[in-house]
Design an enzyme around this catalytic site. Sequence first.
Site, short mmCIF file in Angstrom:
data_model
loop_
_atom_site.label_atom_id
_atom_site.label_comp_id
_atom_site.label_asym_id
_atom_site.label_seq_id
_atom_site.Cartn_x
_atom_site.Cartn_y
_atom_site.Cartn_z
N HIS A 53 1.02 -1.09 -0.37
CA HIS A 53 0.06 -0.23 -0.20
C HIS A 53 0.93 1.00 0.04
O HIS A 53 1.72 1.05 0.12
CB HIS A 53 -1.03 -0.14 1.01
N CYS B 276 -2.10 -0.60 7.71
CA CYS B 276 -1.27 0.05 6.96
C CYS B 276 -1.32 1.36 9.13
O CYS B 276 -0.18 1.73 8.99
CB CYS B 276 -1.45 1.83 6.29
N CYS C 110 -5.72 1.62 6.30
CA CYS C 110 -6.74 0.83 6.61
C CYS C 110 -6.75 0.35 7.88
O CYS C 110 -4.76 0.67 7.90
CB CYS C 110 -6.73 -0.76 5.69
N GLU D 104 1.12 3.58 1.59
CA GLU D 104 1.88 4.12 2.92
C GLU D 104 2.70 3.25 3.56
O GLU D 104 4.27 3.75 4.05
CB GLU D 104 0.56 4.13 4.67
#
Length: 159
Positions: A53, A86, A83, A55
Amino acid sequence: MGSDQDFMRLALLEAEKAGAIGEVPVGAVIVKDGKVVARGHNQPVSGHDPTAHAEIMALREAGQVLGNYRLPACDLYVTLEPCAMCIGAMIHARIRRVIFGAHDPKTGAAGSVINLFEEKTLNHHATVTGGILASDCAQLLKAFFAMRRKEAKTPSLSG
């Protein structure tokens, strides 16, 4: 020294990079002392990595750049509410502030579905600000998914 909006615009540029390679357009930047130290954009599909992701990519780069997995003086800007995965990484990294654009009513773990930063049993609590350039961030996502739906309805020329 930039504003939250300035840094979110940089995260939006990262999100556009993700969209350009067919990934969900989410981008992130990490800032320390008013300077960008890391950038990231979604790459789970192209990288065959469910953890890639935006992040996480930015956190990985920041750790390398700063020579430490702890990032207590850093702020993370991301175009979509993070999410749970993360946020878990942000907690381990000791991120100081998390600033996000669009809320995520399906998997958002900074207030939309759950707020992990308010979980008292966890050992770190970042300050969270949501809704920065929210309409710009949401529009990028809406356009991406509209294009995906249109592509799915278009018959293939190859038969």
